[in-house]
Scaffold this motif. Sequence first.
Motif, PDB file in Angstrom:
ATOM      1  N   VAL A 158       3.461   1.659  -8.844  1.00  0.00           N
ATOM      2  CA  VAL A 158       1.957   1.280  -8.508  1.00  0.00           C
ATOM      3  C   VAL A 158       1.540  -0.127  -8.964  1.00  0.00           C
ATOM      4  CG1 VAL A 158      -0.701   1.898  -8.905  1.00  0.00           C
ATOM      5  CG2 VAL A 158       1.413   3.661  -8.646  1.00  0.00           C
ATOM      6  N   ILE A 159       2.059  -0.304 -10.334  1.00  0.00           N
ATOM      7  CA  ILE A 159       1.685  -1.685 -10.662  1.00  0.00           C
ATOM      8  C   ILE A 159       2.376  -2.904  -9.728  1.00  0.00           C
ATOM      9  CG2 ILE A 159       2.028  -3.181 -12.747  1.00  0.00           C
ATOM     10  CD1 ILE A 159      -0.051  -1.029 -13.032  1.00  0.00           C
ATOM     11  N   ASP A 160       3.718  -2.458  -9.422  1.00  0.00           N
ATOM     12  CA  ASP A 160       4.405  -3.451  -8.528  1.00  0.00           C
ATOM     13  C   ASP A 160       3.829  -3.735  -7.210  1.00  0.00           C
ATOM     14  OD1 ASP A 160       6.668  -3.511 -10.581  1.00  0.00           O
ATOM     15  OD2 ASP A 160       7.737  -1.717  -9.292  1.00  0.00           O
ATOM     16  N   GLY A 161       3.131  -2.529  -6.833  1.00  0.00           N
ATOM     17  CA  GLY A 161       2.449  -2.938  -5.495  1.00  0.00           C
ATOM     18  C   GLY A 161       1.299  -3.632  -5.761  1.00  0.00           C
ATOM     19  N   LEU A 162       0.454  -3.594  -6.838  1.00  0.00           N
ATOM     20  CA  LEU A 162      -0.824  -4.267  -7.131  1.00  0.00           C
ATOM     21  C   LEU A 162      -0.270  -5.810  -7.456  1.00  0.00           C
ATOM     22  CD1 LEU A 162      -2.574  -1.824  -9.470  1.00  0.00           C
ATOM     23  CD2 LEU A 162      -3.303  -2.346  -7.192  1.00  0.00           C
ATOM     24  N   GLU A 163       1.030  -5.928  -8.108  1.00  0.00           N
ATOM     25  CA  GLU A 163       1.256  -7.301  -8.193  1.00  0.00           C
ATOM     26  C   GLU A 163       1.674  -7.917  -6.823  1.00  0.00           C
ATOM     27  OE1 GLU A 163       3.335  -8.338 -12.577  1.00  0.00           O
ATOM     28  OE2 GLU A 163       4.386  -7.114 -10.925  1.00  0.00           O
ATOM     29  N   MET A 194       0.892  -1.257   0.087  1.00  0.00           N
ATOM     30  CA  MET A 194       0.015  -0.112  -0.133  1.00  0.00           C
ATOM     31  C   MET A 194       0.717   1.310   0.066  1.00  0.00           C
ATOM     32  SD  MET A 194      -3.153  -1.103   2.806  1.00  0.00           S
ATOM     33  CE  MET A 194      -3.911  -2.626   2.476  1.00  0.00           C
ATOM     34  N   PHE A 195       1.887   1.124   0.794  1.00  0.00           N
ATOM     35  CA  PHE A 195       2.820   2.208   0.766  1.00  0.00           C
ATOM     36  C   PHE A 195       3.402   2.598  -0.647  1.00  0.00           C
ATOM     37  CE2 PHE A 195       7.171   4.063   1.381  1.00  0.00           C
ATOM     38  CZ  PHE A 195       6.902   4.963   1.877  1.00  0.00           C
ATOM     39  N   ILE A 196       3.941   1.459  -1.369  1.00  0.00           N
ATOM     40  CA  ILE A 196       4.504   1.540  -2.719  1.00  0.00           C
ATOM     41  C   ILE A 196       3.455   2.216  -3.690  1.00  0.00           C
ATOM     42  CG2 ILE A 196       5.264  -0.027  -4.498  1.00  0.00           C
ATOM     43  CD1 ILE A 196       6.494  -1.798  -2.521  1.00  0.00           C
ATOM     44  N   ILE A 197       2.301   1.857  -3.410  1.00  0.00           N
ATOM     45  CA  ILE A 197       1.180   2.306  -4.399  1.00  0.00           C
ATOM     46  C   ILE A 197       1.094   3.831  -3.998  1.00  0.00           C
ATOM     47  CG2 ILE A 197      -1.082   2.454  -4.979  1.00  0.00           C
ATOM     48  CD1 ILE A 197      -0.975  -0.653  -4.244  1.00  0.00           C
ATOM     49  N   THR A 198       0.986   4.226  -2.766  1.00  0.00           N
ATOM     50  CA  THR A 198       0.947   5.559  -2.363  1.00  0.00           C
ATOM     51  C   THR A 198       2.346   6.379  -2.931  1.00  0.00           C
ATOM     52  OG1 THR A 198      -0.233   4.946  -0.296  1.00  0.00           O
ATOM     53  CG2 THR A 198       0.971   7.050  -0.300  1.00  0.00           C
ATOM     54  N   GLU A 199       3.353   5.827  -2.737  1.00  0.00           N
ATOM     55  CA  GLU A 199       4.505   6.331  -3.360  1.00  0.00           C
ATOM     56  C   GLU A 199       4.549   6.576  -4.609  1.00  0.00           C
ATOM     57  OE1 GLU A 199       8.240   4.042  -2.152  1.00  0.00           O
ATOM     58  OE2 GLU A 199       8.753   4.460  -4.501  1.00  0.00           O
ATOM     59  N   GLY A 200       4.310   5.669  -5.622  1.00  0.00           N
ATOM     60  CA  GLY A 200       4.140   5.811  -6.860  1.00  0.00           C
ATOM     61  C   GLY A 200       3.094   6.671  -7.431  1.00  0.00           C
ATOM     62  N   ILE A 201       1.988   7.112  -6.663  1.00  0.00           N
ATOM     63  CA  ILE A 201       0.934   7.889  -7.211  1.00  0.00           C
ATOM     64  C   ILE A 201       1.486   9.300  -6.938  1.00  0.00           C
ATOM     65  CG2 ILE A 201      -1.347   8.847  -6.690  1.00  0.00           C
ATOM     66  CD1 ILE A 201      -2.336   6.158  -6.217  1.00  0.00           C
ATOM     67  N   LEU A 209       4.519  10.517  -6.552  1.00  0.00           N
ATOM     68  CA  LEU A 209       5.704  10.609  -7.236  1.00  0.00           C
ATOM     69  C   LEU A 209       5.461  10.519  -8.725  1.00  0.00           C
ATOM     70  CD1 LEU A 209       8.392   9.473  -4.711  1.00  0.00           C
ATOM     71  CD2 LEU A 209       7.476  11.608  -5.059  1.00  0.00           C
ATOM     72  N   LYS A 210       4.411   9.939  -9.013  1.00  0.00           N
ATOM     73  CA  LYS A 210       4.053   9.867 -10.567  1.00  0.00           C
ATOM     74  C   LYS A 210       4.978   8.756 -11.104  1.00  0.00           C
ATOM     75  CE  LYS A 210       2.230  14.282 -11.364  1.00  0.00           C
ATOM     76  NZ  LYS A 210       2.063  14.908  -9.875  1.00  0.00           N
ATOM     77  N   GLN A 211       5.441   7.556 -10.361  1.00  0.00           N
ATOM     78  CA  GLN A 211       5.961   6.337 -10.634  1.00  0.00           C
ATOM     79  C   GLN A 211       4.958   5.434 -10.964  1.00  0.00           C
ATOM     80  OE1 GLN A 211       9.111   5.967  -7.803  1.00  0.00           O
ATOM     81  NE2 GLN A 211      10.138   7.929  -8.590  1.00  0.00           N
ATOM     82  N   TYR A 212       4.358   5.315 -12.134  1.00  0.00           N
ATOM     83  CA  TYR A 212       3.230   4.306 -12.140  1.00  0.00           C
ATOM     84  C   TYR A 212       3.689   2.953 -12.232  1.00  0.00           C
ATOM     85  CZ  TYR A 212       1.198   9.019 -12.707  1.00  0.00           C
ATOM     86  OH  TYR A 212       0.676  10.332 -12.418  1.00  0.00           O
ATOM     87  N   ASN A 213       4.701   2.703 -12.512  1.00  0.00           N
ATOM     88  CA  ASN A 213       5.475   1.317 -12.531  1.00  0.00           C
ATOM     89  C   ASN A 213       5.289   0.850 -11.089  1.00  0.00           C
ATOM     90  OD1 ASN A 213       5.507   0.650 -15.631  1.00  0.00           O
ATOM     91  ND2 ASN A 213       7.554   1.540 -15.404  1.00  0.00           N
ATOM     92  N   LYS A 216       1.571  -2.280 -19.395  1.00  0.00           N
ATOM     93  CA  LYS A 216       1.603  -0.677 -19.714  1.00  0.00           C
ATOM     94  C   LYS A 216       0.376  -0.233 -19.879  1.00  0.00           C
ATOM     95  CE  LYS A 216       3.104   1.809 -24.072  1.00  0.00           C
ATOM     96  NZ  LYS A 216       3.344   3.129 -22.805  1.00  0.00           N
ATOM     97  N   VAL A 217      -0.725  -1.255 -20.183  1.00  0.00           N
ATOM     98  CA  VAL A 217      -2.062  -0.591 -20.552  1.00  0.00           C
ATOM     99  C   VAL A 217      -2.697  -0.208 -19.181  1.00  0.00           C
ATOM    100  CG1 VAL A 217      -4.489  -1.376 -20.874  1.00  0.00           C
ATOM    101  CG2 VAL A 217      -2.720  -1.905 -22.610  1.00  0.00           C
ATOM    102  N   LEU A 218      -2.482  -0.944 -18.085  1.00  0.00           N
ATOM    103  CA  LEU A 218      -2.924  -0.640 -16.695  1.00  0.00           C
ATOM    104  C   LEU A 218      -2.248   0.729 -16.248  1.00  0.00           C
ATOM    105  CD1 LEU A 218      -2.913  -4.292 -15.326  1.00  0.00           C
ATOM    106  CD2 LEU A 218      -4.978  -2.657 -16.110  1.00  0.00           C
ATOM    107  N   ALA A 219      -0.962   0.619 -16.430  1.00  0.00           N
ATOM    108  CA  ALA A 219      -0.260   2.039 -15.896  1.00  0.00           C
ATOM    109  C   ALA A 219      -0.478   3.242 -16.606  1.00  0.00           C
ATOM    110  CB  ALA A 219       1.517   1.861 -16.188  1.00  0.00           C
ATOM    111  N   ASP A 220      -0.666   2.869 -17.784  1.00  0.00           N
ATOM    112  CA  ASP A 220      -1.534   4.253 -18.630  1.00  0.00           C
ATOM    113  C   ASP A 220      -2.780   4.632 -18.139  1.00  0.00           C
ATOM    114  OD1 ASP A 220       0.716   4.315 -20.184  1.00  0.00           O
ATOM    115  OD2 ASP A 220      -0.102   3.611 -21.882  1.00  0.00           O
ATOM    116  N   ALA A 221      -3.575   3.795 -17.736  1.00  0.00           N
ATOM    117  CA  ALA A 221      -5.056   4.016 -17.208  1.00  0.00           C
ATOM    118  C   ALA A 221      -4.824   4.698 -15.850  1.00  0.00           C
ATOM    119  CB  ALA A 221      -5.701   2.774 -16.856  1.00  0.00           C
ATOM    120  N   ILE A 222      -3.993   4.283 -15.011  1.00  0.00           N
ATOM    121  CA  ILE A 222      -3.780   4.903 -13.526  1.00  0.00           C
ATOM    122  C   ILE A 222      -2.994   6.199 -13.788  1.00  0.00           C
ATOM    123  CG2 ILE A 222      -2.452   4.774 -11.506  1.00  0.00           C
ATOM    124  CD1 ILE A 222      -2.516   1.844 -11.811  1.00  0.00           C
TER     125      ILE A 222
END
Length: 540
Positions: free
Chosen positions: A330-335, A315-322, A324-328, A347-353
Amino acid sequence: MKRSASYRIIRIVWMAVIFFIQVLLFQKRHRGNFTPTVTEKWNTLVTNQAKVYKKTALELGGLLVKLGQFLSTRADIMPASFIEELEGLTDQVTPVPSEMALQLLDDEWEKPHSEYLRDITSKPVASASIGEVYKAVLHNGAEVAIKIQRPNIERILRADFNAVRIVIWLAKKWSSLSKQIDLNVLYKEMTDVIGAELNFLEEIRNGRGFAERFPNMTGVKFPVYYDEYSTRKVLVMEWIEGSKITDLAFLEKHHIDRKDLSNRLFRLFLEQVLEGGQFHADPHGGNILIRPDGTLVLIDFGMVVNITKEDADAMFIITEGIILKQYNRVIDGLETMNFLLPNADRKVLADAIEKVVKAYESNDLYDMNSMVVENILQDLQVIVRTQPVQMPAEFAFLGRAVSVFVGVLYILDPEIDLLAITRPRLVVWAKKKSKDKNPFTNRKEFQRSVLNGVGQVGSFPRKITSFLEQPALIHTYLIQRDIDQREFQVKMQNRLFAGFIAVGSFATLTYSLINFHSELAIGSSVILLISFWKYRHLGK
């Protein structure tokens, strides 16, 4: 009759078969061309199916009620109109005769209950699909609540789980769900979450675990349990004199400050999420009691969600990614949290986020009319549904719990500012996680980002779970996906009808052999061979 295993399996499987056939015929008729008129017809079909399911669940009880609640949390796999209908499915079921419940109590205690109890109510004070609650008095004068498992519920659930396994097998054969969802994992999640409620000793452990985690939280109490009287099928705890937290007349009568109460309740549940551990997964008004002195009491820990340290870190990684606009990231956190299956298009999911974040940051959403917002929402839902994205059961129940819990908060205080309450605790959490993982050289910059991010979320419109426009990649992906889906649906429908013809010709062949109709036997044999070959050929 409804307690018979074979009867239950036939009813459940037959209902599923009808649903599958209805969907296949609908898809064959409309070939995936979802105009507004066709979409309305689809929603009508799905809503009618949900009504049939709900009626059957209330009639049969057992797993179907719990399964309905489970499916109502799965927006990642179930149509919205189906979920909306199931949201009204409650755990209120007809109680079993008291003599049957008390006989189970005697069997579990291996003695007549009168040897332990001075008094017990003649009828349950609450009844649910798994157990029923009676109020009683021990010989020492202590008032207790006794939760007794419904007789034969384990046998009923075993039959129902067998029926669900058959339905999952049919889903693999007759639908494309298995391409998007790991149905075996879904079944395991369901059995783990629902099956855990059958062991009342586990519920006691859960309740004590919560008490140990929050020993010094002011104005919060957890029940005291009686181990000497409790078994897998019987739970005995102190009787809590109070009212549902949503009983506003009770709050007014005892001069309880609703704003302070909602703040305390929110902080209690926020701690459960941020620090990991167990989370109360069924926080409706009946499971949160309020005493006359304003003390909060949480009860019924049969359904809990376990948030691991790894999940909290993700959850922290996802917060960090959003932020700092590091959307990969976010995907790492979801994985890490098992939201993505192996063949998901990152890529499709990161673009959507990324589009989601840019949309609310730009404030352009305020200039959009409702139709544009709905179209955007539908586009993102298409991507989520067509990509191999699956919400793990624990987070599905967490999402449902949060939804129910927020509803309770707004009943208590319609003007509650959740973000204002969240901000100080979220900053402390971010600092701790930042220090533990040390992902930044400038922590103050990150902490300021958290503050700014929380402020931005405050202006996030409720409907926005989407993005402003369809990138060329997503547009191309959706076109190809529609083509692939149509081809797959036609192939599966033809295979299904070939199978039906094969079954019919086999029945005809059997009849002709028994009655010595040689010409009919030859004709049906030829049809059987052709249809069987066609069935096998379409399966390749």
